[in-house]
Scaffold this active site. Structure first.
Site, PDB file in Angstrom:
ATOM      1  N   HIS A  62       0.871  -1.176   0.000  1.00 31.41           N
ATOM      2  CA  HIS A  62       0.000   0.000   0.000  1.00 31.41           C
ATOM      3  C   HIS A  62       0.910   1.229   0.000  1.00 31.41           C
ATOM      4  O   HIS A  62       1.694   1.439   0.931  1.00 31.41           O
ATOM      5  CB  HIS A  62      -0.912   0.002   1.227  1.00 31.41           C
ATOM      6  N   GLU A  65       1.651   3.781   3.013  1.00 33.90           N
ATOM      7  CA  GLU A  65       2.153   3.284   4.295  1.00 33.90           C
ATOM      8  C   GLU A  65       3.670   3.472   4.303  1.00 33.90           C
ATOM      9  O   GLU A  65       4.437   2.567   3.990  1.00 33.90           O
ATOM     10  CB  GLU A  65       1.707   1.839   4.488  1.00 33.90           C
ATOM     11  N   HIS A 160       3.699  -3.087   7.165  1.00 30.29           N
ATOM     12  CA  HIS A 160       2.619  -2.146   6.894  1.00 30.29           C
ATOM     13  C   HIS A 160       2.487  -1.152   8.047  1.00 30.29           C
ATOM     14  O   HIS A 160       3.089  -1.326   9.112  1.00 30.29           O
ATOM     15  CB  HIS A 160       1.277  -2.893   6.760  1.00 30.29           C
ATOM     16  N   GLU A 223       1.799  -4.835  11.266  1.00 34.37           N
ATOM     17  CA  GLU A 223       1.267  -3.476  11.357  1.00 34.37           C
ATOM     18  C   GLU A 223       2.088  -2.739  12.418  1.00 34.37           C
ATOM     19  O   GLU A 223       1.939  -2.981  13.616  1.00 34.37           O
ATOM     20  CB  GLU A 223      -0.211  -3.502  11.727  1.00 34.37           C
TER      21      GLU A 223
END
Length: 338
Positions: A62, A65, A160, A223
């Site tokens: 993504h 990010e 991420h 994350e």
């Protein structure tokens, strides 16, 4: 190529340019570490002496990010300048350079729904072409890398940062796997600064899931914090991850943690948007891992409604703004809570 890579943001800038086939030739550093650029945003690093691990470090699947992208680019520059010396086989990947350039999550399709062959389920047209072809290419490059190093321990960390705030500021997602998470892997996650891990209950189509399904790699989606624009990330917020990634690349000792201190969740349901009639009874600004009591109505559609089945369930990755047929959220429960 080396003139770009020796500066902190060099890998980012080089990845924005059209791929130069000449960069696919190995270039050797004074310490006999060798590098080659296999595609835009894909760099293979061969150590002078390997110690048994084939490591894929991916980020930027993504494009907005940004913190993991900056972390990886900085680590590569330190390899090129000799500040750190790798002792494992390495494949660095910036997943979606096109969306990075516009600071958007993706160009047309969410790339982290296209792996494990899922790109074949989408219609190929001018809008979808980039991400479909990119996901296919990344699968090919990861496959080649792991096949070249078939005797080594295979690890894939896909880095991420989250769109939404979270009760757990950092967490990991482990793709579906028949085996339990090993104490060694738990200690690695804790050293990376991860507070909690959730285990998927069925195969998925994420980048890390591809490496599990095809190569039985130890793979995680990590994350690491909150989405911020390029240049606005504070390295101190990611100090544990930066240090542990350096240790992992150098085959150094990882900071020891008690494996039992990692909080574990399991997925108990996926909330799917099956039609335009879908209704979601979770606020837009809710944090990841917000818990709901048994019986609470989470969602309903023309063909189902979902109420919390367990005494306590938490919602993760809630996003009502997805097309029909895609996941809106997942519901999880804590494994063996106190």
């Amino acid at each position: 190529m080396l003139s770009f890579l020796e500066v902190n943001s060099g890998f980012i800038e080089l990845s924005k340019k059209p791929h130069n086939p000449e960069f696919e030739n190995w270039v050797e550093l004074p310490n006999q570490v060798a590098l080659r650029m296999l595609d835009s945003g894909v760099l293979q690093v061969r150590p002078a002496k390997a110690k048994g691990t084939a490591l894929v470090l991916s980020c930027g699947v993504h494009g907005n990010e940004t913190a993991p992208i900056e972390i990886i680019s900085n680590q590569i520059s330190r390899i090129v300048t000799g500040a750190i010396e790798p002792h494992c086989e390495l494949l660095y990947i910036l997943g979606n350079p096109e969306s990075m350039q516009t600071s958007q999550r993706f160009v047309s399709l969410n790339m982290n729904r296209l792996f494990a062959g899922a790109y074949a389920n989408y219609e190929l047209n001018e809008d979808s072409k980039y991400e479909i072809e990119r996901a296919k290419k990344l699968e090919e490059l990861v496959s080649r890398f792991f096949e070249e190093n078939s005797q080594l321990t295979k690890i894939h960390l896909d880095l991420h940062t989250a769109i939404k705030p979270s009760f757990h500021k950092t967490f990991a997602i482990r793709p579906y796997h028949q085996s339990a998470i090993s104490p060694q892997s738990k200690r690695l996650l804790l050293a990376l600064g991860i507070e909690a891990v959730l285990q998927h209950n069925k195969p998925s189509t994420t980048f890390s899931a591809f490496s599990v399904q095809k190569f039985n790699a130890e793979a995680y989606t990590l994350e690491l914090g909150k989405v911020k624009p390029f240049g606005e990330n504070n390295p101190e917020d990611f100090s544990a991850a930066i240090q542990t990634l350096d240790d992992l690349v150098q085959s150094s000792s990882i900071v020891e943690h008690n494996a039992d201190s990692l909080i574990e969740y399991k997925v108990v349901a996926e909330i799917m948007k099956n039609s335009d009639e879908f209704k979601f009874y979770v606020p837009d600004d809710v944090e990841n891992f917000t818990a709901y009591p048994q019986g609470y109505l989470i969602a309903e559609d023309f063909d189902y409604n979902y109420r919390v089945a367990f005494e306590r369930e938490s919602v993760v990755f809630p996003n009502i703004n997805v097309p029909v047929g895609q996941r809106v959220a997942i519901m999880v429960t804590e494994v063996n809570p106190d």
